[in-house]
Design a protein around this motif. Structure first.
Motif, PDB file in Angstrom:
ATOM      1  N   UNK A   1      15.014  46.964  88.060  1.00 20.63           N
ATOM      2  CA  UNK A   1      14.995  48.297  87.458  1.00 20.63           C
ATOM      3  C   UNK A   1      14.985  49.419  88.495  1.00 20.63           C
ATOM      4  N   UNK A   2      14.159  49.279  89.542  1.00 23.15           N
ATOM      5  CA  UNK A   2      14.071  50.351  90.535  1.00 23.15           C
ATOM      6  C   UNK A   2      15.407  50.574  91.240  1.00 23.15           C
ATOM      7  N   UNK A   3      16.021  49.499  91.699  1.00 22.95           N
ATOM      8  CA  UNK A   3      17.309  49.617  92.398  1.00 22.95           C
ATOM      9  C   UNK A   3      18.410  50.044  91.428  1.00 22.95           C
ATOM     10  N   UNK A   4      18.332  49.559  90.187  1.00 18.39           N
ATOM     11  CA  UNK A   4      19.337  49.926  89.198  1.00 18.39           C
ATOM     12  C   UNK A   4      19.293  51.431  88.922  1.00 18.39           C
TER      13      UNK A   4
ATOM     14  N   UNK B   1      24.415  43.541  86.873  1.00 16.70           N
ATOM     15  CA  UNK B   1      23.469  42.695  86.143  1.00 16.70           C
ATOM     16  C   UNK B   1      22.074  43.270  86.330  1.00 16.70           C
ATOM     17  N   UNK B   2      21.335  43.375  85.245  1.00 11.48           N
ATOM     18  CA  UNK B   2      19.975  43.894  85.300  1.00 11.48           C
ATOM     19  C   UNK B   2      18.943  42.792  85.235  1.00 11.48           C
TER      20      UNK B   2
ATOM     21  N   UNK C   1      15.191  47.271  81.311  1.00  9.79           N
ATOM     22  CA  UNK C   1      15.414  47.644  79.922  1.00  9.79           C
ATOM     23  C   UNK C   1      16.904  47.614  79.642  1.00  9.79           C
ATOM     24  N   UNK C   2      17.278  47.481  78.378  1.00 12.20           N
ATOM     25  CA  UNK C   2      18.694  47.449  78.010  1.00 12.20           C
ATOM     26  C   UNK C   2      19.368  48.761  78.423  1.00 12.20           C
TER      27      UNK C   2
ATOM     28  N   UNK D   1      24.727  44.092  82.313  1.00  8.76           N
ATOM     29  CA  UNK D   1      24.614  42.748  81.737  1.00  8.76           C
ATOM     30  C   UNK D   1      23.179  42.255  81.893  1.00  8.76           C
ATOM     31  N   UNK D   2      22.532  41.804  80.824  1.00  6.72           N
ATOM     32  CA  UNK D   2      21.161  41.287  80.958  1.00  6.72           C
ATOM     33  C   UNK D   2      21.134  39.953  81.688  1.00  6.72           C
TER      34      UNK D   2
END
Length: 344
Positions: free
Chosen positions: A143-146, A162-163, A167-168, A173-174
């Motif tokens: 999440x932080x990098x995303x 890809x996560x 969170x969605x 892509x999960x």
């Protein structure tokens, strides 16, 4: 002692020795290499399947065995191939030391792609630079990098995202899609001198540089670390002071992963060897000496390597004596000067 050292060295590195050294042609140059080194990191991963139901990745209350890790790695590898990832392509990993880091890593190298180890401390513009420089087909991020990357999405190269533990989000892509993809590990031919990973320098005087490590370099590094230990054991025996063999009921080796997996210390010097030898890799959310003491006691950690400050913080902690650290057989240090009083 120098005579004994020379004799032991020749015995274990000579023809038929456990660390036999030979010469191989690498891009037109003759270099020394260990004859018994696995050809590629894919071979290292395949060899680790023999450890079966032994614990492999530990993170907080999560425990993943070797068997389960192999199932997930195969699924991730198949998903990556379905996205068009081929040998020679690059896949970036940008996250904390979560179990997903190494699961992604083994899947990527096992299909001949190169892992881009993204510095997890990079801020948005640095992420933008690194991802454009390495041009991965896929980015796997927490999440932080995303969050940081998505702020620069219009300036990033085209790639699947890809996560992990996120969170969605639209277009992301999960992680569950990867590990539930299924399938056996794809059969891929990999040249030992193909890139296995790209780790970036600190960039203190300019942009970071992507340092390329090949499969041959990585597997010979595993052998080199084993050689250092084997040489000491053989020399001690030659000098009449043999090292006692581990007890039959001794727990498997376990390493506390204290430094980032995007760096050679945790990745190449800790994770590779532990994986081949069937050891546990105990992850931390971030370095904390009290948490480290708790994990050493709980998981019977046998080794950890970090910067010297970490070792000092550990042994100087006011609660050091309250925890059982008897399982620790080795504490390594690097990245800074190792003070004489820390050498035992």
């Amino acid at each position: 002692m120098y005579q004994e050292l020379s004799e032991v060295w020749d015995a274990i590195t000579g023809k038929g020795g456990p660390f036999e050294i030979t010469e191989v042609d690498v891009r037109g140059q003759q270099i020394k290499a260990f004859a018994g080194a696995p050809p590629t990191l894919r071979d290292v991963w395949l060899l680790s399947a023999q450890h079966g139901e032994a614990d492999y990745l530990i993170y907080q209350d999560e425990r993943i065995t070797y068997a389960e890790a192999h199932r997930r790695v195969a699924a991730i590898a198949n998903w990556l191939q379905a996205q068009g990832v081929e040998p020679g392509d690059r896949v970036a990993i940008a996250m904390r030391n979560y179990p997903e880091w190494l699961l992604s890593y083994w899947a990527i190298v096992s299909i001949g792609a190169a892992v881009v180890g993204v510095n997890a401390w990079w801020v948005g513009p640095e992420l933008e630079y690194g991802l454009n420089d390495s041009a991965p087909k896929v980015l796997i991020a927490d999440q932080e990098r995303l969050d940081r990357a998505l702020e620069h999405i219009d300036a990033l190269p085209p790639m699947k995202i890809v996560g992990v533990r996120t969170a969605a989000a639209n277009g992301v892509v999960p992680w569950s899609e990867l590990v539930n993809h299924g399938g056996e590990l794809p059969d891929v031919a990999i040249d030992p001198d193909d890139d296995a990973c790209i780790f970036y320098t600190s960039g203190t005087t300019g942009h970071p540089k992507g340092a390329q490590l090949t499969h041959r370099g990585c597997t010979n590094n595993i052998m080199n670390l084993a050689f250092a230990a084997g040489l000491g054991t053989a020399l001690a025996e030659r000098m009449g002071n043999p090292v006692p063999a581990p007890a039959e009921d001794a727990p498997p080796p376990a390493a506390l992963v204290t430094t980032p997996l995007f760096h050679v210390t945790a990745n190449n010097c800790v994770a590779h060897g532990m994986t081949l030898n069937g050891g546990k890799l105990v992850h931390m959310y971030k370095w904390d000496p009290l948490e480290a003491l708790k994990l050493i006691e709980r998981e019977k950690v046998s080794t950890f390597t970090g910067v010297p400050t970490m070792a000092r913080e550990l042994i100087a902690h006011p609660e050091f004596g309250s925890y059982d650290t008897s399982s620790l057989a080795a504490v390594g240090g690097g990245g800074a000067q190792l003070q004489p009083d820390l050498v035992g």
